[in-house]
Design an enzyme around this catalytic site. Sequence first.
Site, PDB file in Angstrom:
ATOM      1  N   GLU A   1      -9.448   7.346  11.509  1.00  0.00           N
ATOM      2  CA  GLU A   1      -8.472   6.453  12.165  1.00  0.00           C
ATOM      3  C   GLU A   1      -7.069   7.067  12.148  1.00  0.00           C
ATOM      4  O   GLU A   1      -6.352   7.024  13.141  1.00  0.00           O
ATOM      5  CB  GLU A   1      -8.476   5.067  11.494  1.00  0.00           C
ATOM      6  CG  GLU A   1      -7.560   4.085  12.202  1.00  0.00           C
ATOM      7  CD  GLU A   1      -8.011   2.636  12.152  1.00  0.00           C
ATOM      8  OE1 GLU A   1      -9.147   2.359  11.734  1.00  0.00           O
ATOM      9  OE2 GLU A   1      -7.214   1.770  12.552  1.00  0.00           O
TER      10      GLU A   1
ATOM     11  N   ASP B   1       0.822  -1.234   0.000  1.00  0.00           N
ATOM     12  CA  ASP B   1       0.000   0.000   0.000  1.00  0.00           C
ATOM     13  C   ASP B   1       0.846   1.271   0.000  1.00  0.00           C
ATOM     14  O   ASP B   1       0.690   2.122  -0.861  1.00  0.00           O
ATOM     15  CB  ASP B   1      -1.045  -0.016   1.134  1.00  0.00           C
ATOM     16  CG  ASP B   1      -0.456  -0.242   2.523  1.00  0.00           C
ATOM     17  OD1 ASP B   1       0.760  -0.536   2.635  1.00  0.00           O
ATOM     18  OD2 ASP B   1      -1.208  -0.126   3.505  1.00  0.00           O
TER      19      ASP B   1
ATOM     20  N   GLY C   1      -9.294  -6.559  17.537  1.00  0.00           N
ATOM     21  CA  GLY C   1      -7.842  -6.660  17.672  1.00  0.00           C
ATOM     22  C   GLY C   1      -7.282  -7.979  17.173  1.00  0.00           C
ATOM     23  O   GLY C   1      -6.190  -8.373  17.554  1.00  0.00           O
ATOM     24  N   ALA C   2      -8.029  -8.665  16.290  1.00  0.00           N
ATOM     25  CA  ALA C   2      -7.603  -9.974  15.782  1.00  0.00           C
ATOM     26  C   ALA C   2      -7.114  -9.883  14.344  1.00  0.00           C
ATOM     27  O   ALA C   2      -6.995 -10.879  13.646  1.00  0.00           O
ATOM     28  CB  ALA C   2      -8.752 -10.974  15.888  1.00  0.00           C
ATOM     29  N   GLY C   3      -6.871  -8.657  13.865  1.00  0.00           N
ATOM     30  CA  GLY C   3      -6.375  -8.489  12.503  1.00  0.00           C
ATOM     31  C   GLY C   3      -7.468  -8.554  11.455  1.00  0.00           C
ATOM     32  O   GLY C   3      -7.186  -8.622  10.263  1.00  0.00           O
ATOM     33  N   LEU C   4      -8.740  -8.536  11.882  1.00  0.00           N
ATOM     34  CA  LEU C   4      -9.854  -8.582  10.918  1.00  0.00           C
ATOM     35  C   LEU C   4     -10.474  -7.198  10.729  1.00  0.00           C
ATOM     36  O   LEU C   4     -11.524  -7.057  10.123  1.00  0.00           O
ATOM     37  CB  LEU C   4     -10.916  -9.592  11.379  1.00  0.00           C
ATOM     38  CG  LEU C   4     -10.401 -11.031  11.458  1.00  0.00           C
ATOM     39  CD1 LEU C   4     -11.459 -11.945  12.075  1.00  0.00           C
ATOM     40  CD2 LEU C   4     -10.028 -11.563  10.069  1.00  0.00           C
TER      41      LEU C   4
ATOM     42  N   ASP D   1      -8.200  -1.447   4.759  1.00  0.00           N
ATOM     43  CA  ASP D   1      -9.229  -1.861   5.711  1.00  0.00           C
ATOM     44  C   ASP D   1     -10.580  -1.224   5.395  1.00  0.00           C
ATOM     45  O   ASP D   1     -11.603  -1.902   5.284  1.00  0.00           O
ATOM     46  CB  ASP D   1      -8.827  -1.473   7.142  1.00  0.00           C
ATOM     47  CG  ASP D   1      -7.514  -2.101   7.562  1.00  0.00           C
ATOM     48  OD1 ASP D   1      -6.973  -2.934   6.808  1.00  0.00           O
ATOM     49  OD2 ASP D   1      -7.025  -1.759   8.660  1.00  0.00           O
TER      50      ASP D   1
ATOM     51  N   SER E   1     -11.820  -2.143  13.566  1.00  0.00           N
ATOM     52  CA  SER E   1     -11.768  -0.677  13.589  1.00  0.00           C
ATOM     53  C   SER E   1     -12.386  -0.091  12.316  1.00  0.00           C
ATOM     54  O   SER E   1     -13.180   0.841  12.381  1.00  0.00           O
ATOM     55  CB  SER E   1     -10.329  -0.190  13.792  1.00  0.00           C
ATOM     56  OG  SER E   1      -9.473  -0.661  12.782  1.00  0.00           O
TER      57      SER E   1
HETATM   58  P1  ADP Z   1      -8.596  -4.584  14.486  1.00  0.00           P
HETATM   59  O1  ADP Z   1      -9.029  -3.440  13.632  1.00  0.00           O
HETATM   60  O2  ADP Z   1      -7.645  -5.490  13.801  1.00  0.00           O
HETATM   61  O3  ADP Z   1      -9.745  -5.351  15.063  1.00  0.00           O
HETATM   62  P2  ADP Z   1      -7.635  -2.426  16.076  1.00  0.00           P
HETATM   63  O4  ADP Z   1      -6.719  -2.368  17.243  1.00  0.00           O
HETATM   64  O5  ADP Z   1      -7.345  -1.599  14.872  1.00  0.00           O
HETATM   65  O6  ADP Z   1      -7.787  -3.967  15.710  1.00  0.00           O
HETATM   66  O7  ADP Z   1      -9.092  -2.005  16.542  1.00  0.00           O
HETATM   67  C1  ADP Z   1      -9.677  -2.584  17.673  1.00  0.00           C
HETATM   68  C2  ADP Z   1     -10.429  -1.518  18.458  1.00  0.00           C
HETATM   69  O8  ADP Z   1     -11.681  -1.214  17.791  1.00  0.00           O
HETATM   70  C3  ADP Z   1     -10.827  -1.970  19.837  1.00  0.00           C
HETATM   71  O9  ADP Z   1      -9.814  -1.742  20.756  1.00  0.00           O
HETATM   72  C4  ADP Z   1     -12.036  -1.105  20.126  1.00  0.00           C
HETATM   73  O10 ADP Z   1     -11.648   0.153  20.615  1.00  0.00           O
HETATM   74  C5  ADP Z   1     -12.650  -0.921  18.742  1.00  0.00           C
HETATM   75  N1  ADP Z   1     -13.803  -1.825  18.583  1.00  0.00           N
HETATM   76  C6  ADP Z   1     -13.772  -3.064  18.067  1.00  0.00           C
HETATM   77  N2  ADP Z   1     -15.003  -3.616  18.096  1.00  0.00           N
HETATM   78  C7  ADP Z   1     -15.825  -2.687  18.635  1.00  0.00           C
HETATM   79  C8  ADP Z   1     -17.217  -2.643  18.935  1.00  0.00           C
HETATM   80  N3  ADP Z   1     -18.027  -3.642  18.664  1.00  0.00           N
HETATM   81  N4  ADP Z   1     -17.695  -1.524  19.511  1.00  0.00           N
HETATM   82  C9  ADP Z   1     -16.904  -0.497  19.764  1.00  0.00           C
HETATM   83  N5  ADP Z   1     -15.599  -0.468  19.511  1.00  0.00           N
HETATM   84  C10 ADP Z   1     -15.053  -1.546  18.954  1.00  0.00           C
HETATM   85 MG    MG Z   2      -7.708  -1.907  12.876  1.00  0.00          MG
END
Ligand code: ADP
Ligand code: MG
Length: 383
Positions: A161, A35, A123-126, A173, A129
């Site tokens: 973001e 990217d 926070g599982a890489g899916l 993403d 956010s």
């Molecule tokens: P990823 O995008 O890979 O899941 P990130 O660290 O970029 O990991 O984003 C995760 C963050 O997104 C979490 O820490 C939380 O703040 C936010 N988040 C994820 N799911 C939800 C949800 N259902 N409601 C509100 N915030 C969420």
């Molecule tokens: Mg993310």
Amino acid sequence: MKDLLLQKFRAAFGGEPTVIARAPGRIEFIGNHTDYNGGTVLGAAIDRGIWVAARAVEGGRAQFVSGHSPAVVEVALDGTLSKQTGDRAWVNYQLGVWAKLPDFALRRPAGFQFADLSDLPSGAGLSSSAAIELATGLALTALAGEHPERVTLVKLGRKAENEFVGVPCGILDQGVSGFGQRDHLVFIDCRGPSFATVPLPADAHFWVFNTHTKHALVDGLYAARHRECMEAAQALGVPLLADATPALLEAKRAVLPELNYKRARHVIEEIGRVAAVRAALAQGELAAVGRLLTASHRSSQTLFENSTAELDFLVDQLAAAPHVHGARLTGGGFGGAVMALTSGVFGAAQAEAVVAAYAARFGAQPAVLHLKTGSGAELVPVG
Ligand code: ADP
Ligand code: MG
């Protein structure tokens, strides 16, 4: 999901929402560290995501409730708006979207109530956010009577973001969450950026094995890879590595330090693999696609050096298993997850065998998810 979300909204706010939106998570299919080098990438929107419900209220304040965090978080939407910290930090994605709406000449609700519910691990890489950003963008614009184009929602999510949450993510993403379609991949040329969908045979299944490992120095390693790529482009006399060809790289090999040559070769060949995957998909050749996925991983392993022993082990196991077309690390690397592309015959028992082998070797269990493609961000009728 929708009924549970409605229940959650009513319990928190004592009334009905006026809009509901959902947005999916995503898998990086192929296009590793392409990217920021101006290259191309393919991603898949998955059949898990985040649902949000909202309504406009008076009073210049936002109230949030989530499956993520049951307590209502209230934030004043005025000149004092700033990034939240501690156990309120999960609302920064939604606040960031609200804060950036004027940058896209979009009206916004002066106040709102907001509930969300997710079946996407965070926070599982899916990219939970991006899912929350896209769903929030759709909901808040609908509350204000705006109906922006998809590409605007994608850019809005990324800006929120990058600038409000403070994560320097690329466009993958949000682009995949916004443009995803069932039985398709999303192709992104990061330079436009421009977006297209590419059909994927219906028998394409994804298995994600998340190691929950993360290199302690991951931020510094990312910065180092970024720098090595930019230095390599400069030595090759091109603005970005996407402008270089394999022939140019070989012709100028002598002027590059060996390390930068390896980084550049990974990126340039990876962009070639993205194009080759598109060509193979046009022929419906999933086996050929799978070989390219595994080749991408081998390049990460030996040239870009963003793999780990855990990820390599999973790829070795999966690539040798029946009904697996190919496997690679997905995301930035240095830990995280491996994705396998399989036929529908690959099942839980085979995934379990991979988990058992991993546990015997590393003494820990990866989390396993079986995913299919899913549709992109959309408004959902409330009634
Ligand atoms: P990823 O995008 O890979 O899941 P990130 O660290 O970029 O990991 O984003 C995760 C963050 O997104 C979490 O820490 C939380 O703040 C936010 N988040 C994820 N799911 C939800 C949800 N259902 N409601 C509100 N915030 C969420
Ligand atoms: Mg993310």
